[in-house]
Design a protein around this motif. Structure first.
Motif, PDB file in Angstrom:
ATOM      1  N   ALA A  26       0.829  -1.207   0.000  1.00  0.00           N
ATOM      2  CA  ALA A  26       0.000   0.000   0.000  1.00  0.00           C
ATOM      3  C   ALA A  26       0.864   1.259   0.000  1.00  0.00           C
ATOM      4  N   TRP A  27       1.892   1.275   0.853  1.00  0.00           N
ATOM      5  CA  TRP A  27       2.793   2.426   0.881  1.00  0.00           C
ATOM      6  C   TRP A  27       3.516   2.596  -0.453  1.00  0.00           C
ATOM      7  N   SER A  28       3.903   1.498  -1.066  1.00  0.00           N
ATOM      8  CA  SER A  28       4.590   1.565  -2.357  1.00  0.00           C
ATOM      9  C   SER A  28       3.684   2.153  -3.431  1.00  0.00           C
ATOM     10  N   ILE A  29       2.420   1.767  -3.416  1.00  0.00           N
ATOM     11  CA  ILE A  29       1.473   2.318  -4.386  1.00  0.00           C
ATOM     12  C   ILE A  29       1.302   3.818  -4.164  1.00  0.00           C
ATOM     13  N   LEU A  30       1.174   4.221  -2.901  1.00  0.00           N
ATOM     14  CA  LEU A  30       1.036   5.654  -2.600  1.00  0.00           C
ATOM     15  C   LEU A  30       2.288   6.436  -3.002  1.00  0.00           C
TER      16      LEU A  30
END
Length: 164
Positions: A26-30
């Motif tokens: 999720a952090w990588s996508i953000l």
């Protein structure tokens, strides 16, 4: 310890054949979306003034957005380490190898013979300590008839003609 392992196991998902932590994903996508969009918007604003046509400015801004994706990939690779664990050594129970060989033999092409392999493949199998496994399987399976190739001195089996 088991509760901690169970908790961490549900957080792991498989994405494109690799294991990822859902929080890190999720952090990588953000991070990826943010860096690429900011790169696109900043480049678009700057290039609109510098480039002659708005279409060309937008195309260059898209390239800047793609460069932002690459930068985000590098950032995420530094922040989030891989979750896989690679171990070398014996896997314990060798019967799984026999199961794999059975599945390969059941496929339409079958296992073939080690004599059919090119010399480079034989060397690689020997380095991985798999050559003897396949050779032993071949010795115990009389149904396999070697056809031979350049890597092996075995000559091909020729059918006998029956002239009447």
């Amino acid at each position: 310890m088991k509760a901690n392992e169970a908790q961490s196991a549900w957080r792991l998902v498989e994405v494109w054949g690799d294991t990822a932590d859902t929080g890190h994903l999720a952090w990588s996508i953000l991070i990826g979306a943010s860096v690429s969009i900011v790169g696109f918007l900043v480049a678009s604003r700057i290039l609109t003034v510098v480039v002659a046509t708005p279409e060309l400015a937008r195309a260059y801004a898209m390239l800047a957005g793609l460069a932002g994706c690459l930068l985000a990939g590098v950032i995420c690779a530094i922040l989030f380490r891989p979750k896989r664990e690679v171990t070398e050594g014996d896997a314990g129970d060798p019967s799984w190898r026999e199961e794999v060989l059975d599945k390969l033999a059941a496929e339409s092409g079958g296992l073939g013979t080690v004599a059919d392999l090119p010399a480079a493949a034989v060397r690689e199998m020997q380095e991985l300590q798999l050559f003897e496994l396949f050779a032993a399987r071949e010795r115990h399976s009389p149904a396999i008839v070697p056809t031979g190739n350049a890597a092996s001195p075995v000559s091909p089996v020729q059918p006998q003609s029956t002239a009447m």
